[in-house]
Design a protein around this motif. Structure first.
Motif, PDB file in Angstrom:
ATOM      1  N   ARG A   1      44.753  51.646  71.167  1.00 43.77           N
ATOM      2  CA  ARG A   1      45.155  52.714  72.084  1.00 43.77           C
ATOM      3  C   ARG A   1      45.417  52.154  73.492  1.00 43.77           C
ATOM      4  O   ARG A   1      46.346  52.571  74.172  1.00 43.77           O
ATOM      5  CB  ARG A   1      44.050  53.774  72.108  1.00 43.77           C
ATOM      6  N   ARG A   2      44.590  51.201  73.954  1.00 45.54           N
ATOM      7  CA  ARG A   2      44.787  50.604  75.285  1.00 45.54           C
ATOM      8  C   ARG A   2      46.115  49.849  75.349  1.00 45.54           C
ATOM      9  O   ARG A   2      46.840  49.909  76.354  1.00 45.54           O
ATOM     10  CB  ARG A   2      43.633  49.644  75.616  1.00 45.54           C
ATOM     11  N   ARG A   3      46.420  49.092  74.298  1.00 49.78           N
ATOM     12  CA  ARG A   3      47.672  48.339  74.288  1.00 49.78           C
ATOM     13  C   ARG A   3      48.860  49.280  74.332  1.00 49.78           C
ATOM     14  O   ARG A   3      49.874  49.014  74.986  1.00 49.78           O
ATOM     15  CB  ARG A   3      47.737  47.434  73.063  1.00 49.78           C
ATOM     16  N   LEU A   4      48.748  50.398  73.659  1.00 47.41           N
ATOM     17  CA  LEU A   4      49.851  51.362  73.639  1.00 47.41           C
ATOM     18  C   LEU A   4      50.062  51.969  75.031  1.00 47.41           C
ATOM     19  O   LEU A   4      51.192  52.077  75.518  1.00 47.41           O
ATOM     20  CB  LEU A   4      49.584  52.453  72.608  1.00 47.41           C
ATOM     21  N   LEU A   5      48.992  52.342  75.698  1.00 47.59           N
ATOM     22  CA  LEU A   5      49.109  52.911  77.035  1.00 47.59           C
ATOM     23  C   LEU A   5      49.680  51.897  78.037  1.00 47.59           C
ATOM     24  O   LEU A   5      50.483  52.230  78.920  1.00 47.59           O
ATOM     25  CB  LEU A   5      47.736  53.416  77.509  1.00 47.59           C
ATOM     26  N   LEU A   6      49.261  50.653  77.920  1.00 44.62           N
ATOM     27  CA  LEU A   6      49.779  49.605  78.809  1.00 44.62           C
ATOM     28  C   LEU A   6      51.273  49.404  78.611  1.00 44.62           C
ATOM     29  O   LEU A   6      52.049  49.254  79.558  1.00 44.62           O
ATOM     30  CB  LEU A   6      49.028  48.299  78.575  1.00 44.62           C
ATOM     31  N   GLY A   7      51.739  49.412  77.373  1.00 43.42           N
ATOM     32  CA  GLY A   7      53.160  49.251  77.119  1.00 43.42           C
ATOM     33  C   GLY A   7      53.972  50.388  77.681  1.00 43.42           C
ATOM     34  O   GLY A   7      55.072  50.195  78.227  1.00 43.42           O
ATOM     35  N   VAL A   8      53.409  51.630  77.522  1.00 39.06           N
ATOM     36  CA  VAL A   8      54.132  52.776  78.064  1.00 39.06           C
ATOM     37  C   VAL A   8      54.234  52.687  79.586  1.00 39.06           C
ATOM     38  O   VAL A   8      55.278  52.974  80.200  1.00 39.06           O
ATOM     39  CB  VAL A   8      53.419  54.089  77.629  1.00 39.06           C
ATOM     40  N   GLY A   9      53.166  52.255  80.263  1.00 35.49           N
ATOM     41  CA  GLY A   9      53.210  52.109  81.741  1.00 35.49           C
ATOM     42  C   GLY A   9      54.226  51.082  82.207  1.00 35.49           C
ATOM     43  O   GLY A   9      54.963  51.289  83.185  1.00 35.49           O
ATOM     44  N   ILE A  10      54.279  49.959  81.517  1.00 35.60           N
ATOM     45  CA  ILE A  10      55.237  48.901  81.886  1.00 35.60           C
ATOM     46  C   ILE A  10      56.658  49.396  81.712  1.00 35.60           C
ATOM     47  O   ILE A  10      57.549  49.167  82.539  1.00 35.60           O
ATOM     48  CB  ILE A  10      54.969  47.632  81.070  1.00 35.60           C
ATOM     49  N   ALA A  11      56.904  50.117  80.596  1.00 35.00           N
ATOM     50  CA  ALA A  11      58.251  50.628  80.353  1.00 35.00           C
ATOM     51  C   ALA A  11      58.665  51.627  81.408  1.00 35.00           C
ATOM     52  O   ALA A  11      59.816  51.630  81.898  1.00 35.00           O
ATOM     53  CB  ALA A  11      58.307  51.265  78.954  1.00 35.00           C
ATOM     54  N   ALA A  12      57.723  52.465  81.840  1.00 33.55           N
ATOM     55  CA  ALA A  12      58.034  53.444  82.892  1.00 33.55           C
ATOM     56  C   ALA A  12      58.357  52.751  84.207  1.00 33.55           C
ATOM     57  O   ALA A  12      59.278  53.139  84.946  1.00 33.55           O
ATOM     58  CB  ALA A  12      56.860  54.417  83.054  1.00 33.55           C
ATOM     59  N   ALA A  13      57.591  51.703  84.526  1.00 31.76           N
ATOM     60  CA  ALA A  13      57.847  50.961  85.772  1.00 31.76           C
ATOM     61  C   ALA A  13      59.222  50.299  85.751  1.00 31.76           C
ATOM     62  O   ALA A  13      59.965  50.300  86.749  1.00 31.76           O
ATOM     63  CB  ALA A  13      56.755  49.922  85.987  1.00 31.76           C
ATOM     64  N   LEU A  14      59.578  49.729  84.600  1.00 33.42           N
ATOM     65  CA  LEU A  14      60.882  49.084  84.495  1.00 33.42           C
ATOM     66  C   LEU A  14      61.987  50.104  84.645  1.00 33.42           C
ATOM     67  O   LEU A  14      63.023  49.843  85.272  1.00 33.42           O
ATOM     68  CB  LEU A  14      60.991  48.354  83.149  1.00 33.42           C
ATOM     69  N   LEU A  15      61.812  51.271  84.085  1.00 30.98           N
ATOM     70  CA  LEU A  15      62.829  52.301  84.218  1.00 30.98           C
ATOM     71  C   LEU A  15      62.977  52.760  85.664  1.00 30.98           C
ATOM     72  O   LEU A  15      64.095  52.992  86.155  1.00 30.98           O
ATOM     73  CB  LEU A  15      62.471  53.499  83.305  1.00 30.98           C
TER      74      LEU A  15
END
Length: 375
Positions: free
Chosen positions: A34-48
């Motif tokens: 679950r932590r890895r999933l949340l981290l990936g979503v945050g990085i993707a949002a920042a890149l966008l």
């Protein structure tokens, strides 16, 4: 074997309850995923978000482009107004020399003189006897002031007075003329004459003033009560600077004996570059700087001439009997004056070969003038 009353136990094969490898280990792996999933979503949002900002900076509407490229609004710029004269300086080197130099020639004693060595005057009659220097009161570089003694010749004084008419004759009681007026004015400025005679008339008051002046110098007044031309040098302005002294005590004076330059009569001649000729005209003010002494002076442009290789020199005015005797010797280029003020470029003399003066501009030939006033 089971004791009666004890809980039932499973003695068969099964998982080890005390090992910790059961259900708790499964829950830990789910949390990590679950932590890895949340981290990936945050990085993707920042890149966008970053990509959106970058894209927004490059993609602009036509209105924004026009606003960004339009000229800024007009503003009012002010500055202080200064009123001044624009000038340009022209520098050049030059030669300084006396604009007017007075060469004093000694006069020989008069054949009819009185107590003083009256000589060289038209009224007294010149003598060809040699003149010797008894005493010198000036030296080169010194200053001569009104009424001061220059030297002693054959035991009689030679002094300087202010006047524009040269001493061309011996003045005696009863004489009249502008030279008498000049003598009266000179003695009055020194405090010896009190205007007791008519202006231009050599009367008792003038004779008494001459007597007082000779006594002040420490000499016996002339026996005839007059003023010998050989004793006085009239200069248009005093004080004057002694440029050179030609002779020493006990010797015959040179020709000329003294060379004097009036104060403030210095002239400067310089070579002006052709490119600056249009910027210089007569009447302009100039600043003069002496690199050796550090002296600063001011002057005025007097004249503009053509380029020349001739060494500049001022006007030379000859005073005394030597200037007349030089003419009577017939030497080329040296005129003389007699009692009538006659002249000649070949050295012709007047009726008596007496003292007078001639004015010349070096290095050209002299121009002889009538002894009525300095040039």
């Amino acid at each position: 074997m089971t004791q009666l009353g004890s809980p039932a136990t499973d003695s068969g094969p099964g998982p080890d309850r005390g090992s910790g490898s059961g259900p708790p280990a499964g829950r830990g792996s789910r949390l990590a995923r679950r932590r890895r999933l949340l981290l990936g979503v945050g990085i993707a949002a920042a890149l966008l978000a970053v990509g959106g900002l970058i894209g927004a900076s490059f993609v602009k509407s036509p209105q924004q482009l026009a606003a960004d490229t339009a000229a800024p609004p007009a503003t009012v710029t002010t500055a202080a107004v200064v009123s001044q004269i624009l000038t340009s300086s022209v520098e050049m080197r030059g030669v300084i020399y006396p604009a007017t130099e007075y060469d004093v020639y000694p006069s020989a004693p008069s054949a009819t003189g009185g107590g003083a060595a009256t000589g060289g005057g038209a009224a007294g009659g010149g003598s060809s006897a040699p003149v010797y220097i008894s005493k010198l009161d000036v030296a080169a570089g010194g200053t001569v002031r009104d009424g001061e003694q220059l030297a002693e010749l054959d035991g009689e004084p030679l002094f300087a007075l202010t006047g524009t008419v040269p001493a061309w004759r011996d003045l005696t009681p009863g004489e009249t003329g502008p030279d008498v007026t000049e003598l009266q004015q000179a003695l009055a400025s020194l405090g010896y004459y009190d205007d007791g005679d008519t202006a231009g008339y050599y009367g008792p008051a003038t004779e008494y003033a001459v007597t007082l002046y000779y006594e002040h110098l420490g000499y016996t007044p002339p026996a005839d009560g007059g003023m010998p031309a050989a004793d006085v040098v009239f200069l248009p302005s005093l004080p004057a600077t002694v440029v050179a002294v030609n002779g020493a005590a006990g010797q015959q004076p040179g020709q000329p004996f003294l060379e004097l330059a009036a104060r403030g009569s210095l002239a400067l001649t310089g070579e002006l570059p052709p490119g600056y000729a249009s910027q210089v005209r007569s009447g302009l003010k100039v600043t003069i700087y002496d690199e050796v002494t550090g002296i600063h002076a001011t002057g005025t442009v007097a004249d503009l001439g053509t380029p020349t290789t001739t060494v500049p020199a001022g006007v030379t005015v000859s005073i005394g009997g030597g200037s007349g005797s030089a003419g009577s010797s017939g030497s080329a280029g040296s005129g003389s004056t007699g009692s009538s003020g006659s002249s000649g470029s070949s050295g012709s003399s007047g009726s008596s070969g007496s003292s007078g003066y001639c004015s010349r501009r070096r290095p050209s030939s002299p121009t002889v003038r009538r002894p009525t006033a300095w040039p």
